[in-house]
Write a protein that holds these residues in place. Structure first.
Motif, mmCIF file in Angstrom:
data_model
loop_
_atom_site.group_PDB
_atom_site.id
_atom_site.type_symbol
_atom_site.label_atom_id
_atom_site.label_comp_id
_atom_site.label_asym_id
_atom_site.label_seq_id
_atom_site.Cartn_x
_atom_site.Cartn_y
_atom_site.Cartn_z
ATOM 1 N N VAL A 1 0.841 -1.191 0.000
ATOM 2 C CA VAL A 1 0.000 0.000 0.000
ATOM 3 C C VAL A 1 0.878 1.243 0.000
ATOM 4 N N VAL A 2 0.648 2.143 -0.954
ATOM 5 C CA VAL A 2 1.428 3.381 -1.012
ATOM 6 C C VAL A 2 0.557 4.616 -0.772
ATOM 7 N N LYS A 3 -0.750 4.456 -0.875
ATOM 8 C CA LYS A 3 -1.639 5.595 -0.682
ATOM 9 C C LYS A 3 -3.032 5.084 -0.322
ATOM 10 N N GLU A 4 -3.745 5.855 0.482
ATOM 11 C CA GLU A 4 -5.101 5.503 0.882
ATOM 12 C C GLU A 4 -6.017 6.692 0.641
ATOM 13 N N VAL A 5 -7.142 6.426 -0.006
ATOM 14 C CA VAL A 5 -8.124 7.465 -0.311
ATOM 15 C C VAL A 5 -9.426 7.119 0.392
ATOM 16 N N LEU A 6 -9.991 8.064 1.112
ATOM 17 C CA LEU A 6 -11.264 7.848 1.804
ATOM 18 C C LEU A 6 -12.414 8.407 0.967
ATOM 19 N N LEU A 7 -13.470 7.628 0.842
ATOM 20 C CA LEU A 7 -14.678 8.074 0.156
ATOM 21 C C LEU A 7 -15.831 8.112 1.151
ATOM 22 N N GLY A 8 -16.697 9.096 0.964
ATOM 23 C CA GLY A 8 -17.878 9.211 1.800
ATOM 24 C C GLY A 8 -17.712 10.035 3.059
ATOM 25 N N GLU A 9 -16.489 10.504 3.323
ATOM 26 C CA GLU A 9 -16.248 11.206 4.580
ATOM 27 C C GLU A 9 -16.897 12.587 4.621
ATOM 28 N N ASP A 10 -17.066 13.216 3.455
ATOM 29 C CA ASP A 10 -17.657 14.562 3.415
ATOM 30 C C ASP A 10 -18.992 14.575 2.685
ATOM 31 N N ASN A 11 -19.621 13.416 2.596
ATOM 32 C CA ASN A 11 -20.883 13.321 1.866
ATOM 33 C C ASN A 11 -22.030 13.080 2.845
ATOM 34 N N PRO A 12 -22.895 14.067 3.058
ATOM 35 C CA PRO A 12 -23.983 13.908 4.021
ATOM 36 C C PRO A 12 -25.031 12.886 3.598
ATOM 37 N N THR A 13 -25.051 12.512 2.297
ATOM 38 C CA THR A 13 -26.034 11.521 1.848
ATOM 39 C C THR A 13 -25.555 10.090 2.093
ATOM 40 N N TRP A 14 -24.295 9.933 2.466
ATOM 41 C CA TRP A 14 -23.744 8.605 2.739
ATOM 42 C C TRP A 14 -23.850 8.344 4.230
ATOM 43 N N THR A 15 -24.710 7.407 4.613
ATOM 44 C CA THR A 15 -25.014 7.173 6.035
ATOM 45 C C THR A 15 -24.111 6.123 6.670
ATOM 46 N N GLU A 16 -23.289 5.446 5.872
ATOM 47 C CA GLU A 16 -22.366 4.464 6.425
ATOM 48 C C GLU A 16 -21.009 5.104 6.700
ATOM 49 N N PRO B 1 -17.122 6.107 6.298
ATOM 50 C CA PRO B 1 -16.234 6.275 5.136
ATOM 51 C C PRO B 1 -15.395 5.005 4.940
ATOM 52 N N PHE B 2 -15.032 4.723 3.719
ATOM 53 C CA PHE B 2 -14.253 3.523 3.447
ATOM 54 C C PHE B 2 -13.065 3.890 2.579
ATOM 55 N N ALA B 3 -12.075 3.018 2.602
ATOM 56 C CA ALA B 3 -10.796 3.317 1.949
ATOM 57 C C ALA B 3 -10.671 2.622 0.601
ATOM 58 N N ILE B 4 -10.109 3.342 -0.353
ATOM 59 C CA ILE B 4 -9.625 2.778 -1.608
ATOM 60 C C ILE B 4 -8.099 2.793 -1.509
ATOM 61 N N LEU B 5 -7.487 1.653 -1.682
ATOM 62 C CA LEU B 5 -6.043 1.549 -1.529
ATOM 63 C C LEU B 5 -5.348 1.589 -2.883
ATOM 64 N N ILE B 6 -4.311 2.397 -2.978
ATOM 65 C CA ILE B 6 -3.431 2.392 -4.130
ATOM 66 C C ILE B 6 -2.223 1.544 -3.762
ATOM 67 N N MET B 7 -1.997 0.485 -4.534
ATOM 68 C CA MET B 7 -0.942 -0.466 -4.212
ATOM 69 C C MET B 7 0.065 -0.550 -5.353
ATOM 70 N N MET B 8 1.288 -0.869 -5.020
ATOM 71 C CA MET B 8 2.385 -0.871 -5.996
ATOM 72 C C MET B 8 3.264 -2.099 -5.806
ATOM 73 N N ARG B 9 3.752 -2.607 -6.909
ATOM 74 C CA ARG B 9 4.769 -3.663 -6.899
ATOM 75 C C ARG B 9 5.989 -3.110 -7.623
ATOM 76 N N ALA B 10 7.133 -3.130 -6.958
ATOM 77 C CA ALA B 10 8.348 -2.560 -7.538
ATOM 78 C C ALA B 10 8.825 -3.373 -8.722
ATOM 79 N N ALA B 11 9.553 -2.704 -9.607
ATOM 80 C CA ALA B 11 10.108 -3.384 -10.781
ATOM 81 C C ALA B 11 11.122 -4.421 -10.359
ATOM 82 N N ARG B 12 11.164 -5.518 -11.066
ATOM 83 C CA ARG B 12 12.155 -6.571 -10.827
ATOM 84 C C ARG B 12 13.188 -6.531 -11.931
ATOM 85 N N SER B 13 14.424 -6.600 -11.575
ATOM 86 C CA SER B 13 15.507 -6.538 -12.566
ATOM 87 C C SER B 13 15.724 -7.900 -13.194
#
Length: 242
Positions: A213-228, A230-242
């Motif tokens: 995991v290199v970054k985490e994005v939260l959705l729903g945290e500032d949305n008054p219509t979302w009653t559940e 907030p949840f995370a979308i993860l940005i994940m990375m695999r490094a290059a292999r030589s």
């Protein structure tokens, strides 16, 4: 593990099972699309984008027509990846992965931009106002986070776009076989890979495939219509292999 990325067929050893990963055919599209729909049925991101308070109100197009249009757009997207040899199913649709290769070239880039414009135009006409608002939130946050995480390196990375396994076939090693293929293609051209994970329960699986995991994005945290919560979308990375 035996893998030949120049062949139409890939024999991959996954979880001590021989899983045959094939290059997708146009005839596989309906089965793949239905399987992906079933696999993503309880996905947090799908629920956030679709299940809005105004979802049952009559939008520009009736619900039946919207479902038909969404299916058609999914067919077009799959057809694009099949044409460019970037879609790979198991058993013609029991599981699949689509891959975005780095530096796609002018023609492919132009087709991709056109497809993106068509898709966004259709979504704007068929989605409700709240659905459009949530799509924009998702796209804006992911664009900003991925740029912050990778910068200009992003265009030189392999992108694992979609990965889905039919619920009845989960646990058979299909996901590992498809990720082994994606990793092998990245290693062949010596580039890093990235993906989005919209369900945190999948994090250990992707980590076992070499991603972090290199970054985490939260959705729903500032949305008054979302009653559940907030949840995370993860940005994940695999490094290059030589």
């Amino acid at each position: 593990m035996s893998l030949n990325t120049k062949s139409d067929f890939y024999d991959v050893l996954a979880e001590k099972r021989n899983v045959k990963v094939e290059r997708a055919r146009y005839a596989d599209v309906p089965r793949i699309q239905q399987m992906a729909q079933d696999a993503y049925e309880d996905d947090p991101l799908r629920n956030y984008l679709r299940n809005t308070p105004d979802a049952k109100k009559p939008p520009v197009a009736p619900r039946r027509d919207r479902l038909y249009i969404w299916r058609l757009m999914a067919y077009l997207e799959l057809g694009f990846h099949i044409h460019y040899h970037a879609a790979f199913p198991v058993e013609h649709g029991d599981a699949y992965v689509t891959i975005g290769h780095p530096s796609p070239g002018r023609t492919k880039s132009a087709v991709l931009r056109m497809l993106s414009r068509v898709t966004n135009g259709v979504l704007n006409r068929t989605n409700t106002p709240e659905q459009r608002k949530r799509w924009e939130e998702f796209e804006d946050k992911i664009a900003a986070a991925s740029k912050d995480a990778f910068g200009d390196e992003l265009r030189r990375m392999l992108h694992v776009l979609n990965l889905a396994v039919a619920p009845r076939h989960q646990g058979k090693g299909y996901g590992y076989a498809l990720m082994a293929l994606a990793n092998a293609q990245a290693d062949e051209i010596r580039c890093a890979s990235w993906l989005l994970s919209s369900n945190v329960i999948n994090t250990p699986f992707y980590e076992s495939c070499g991603f972090v995991v290199v970054k985490e994005v939260l959705l729903g945290e500032d949305n008054p219509t979302w009653t559940e919560r907030p949840f995370a979308i993860l940005i994940m990375m695999r490094a290059a292999r030589s």
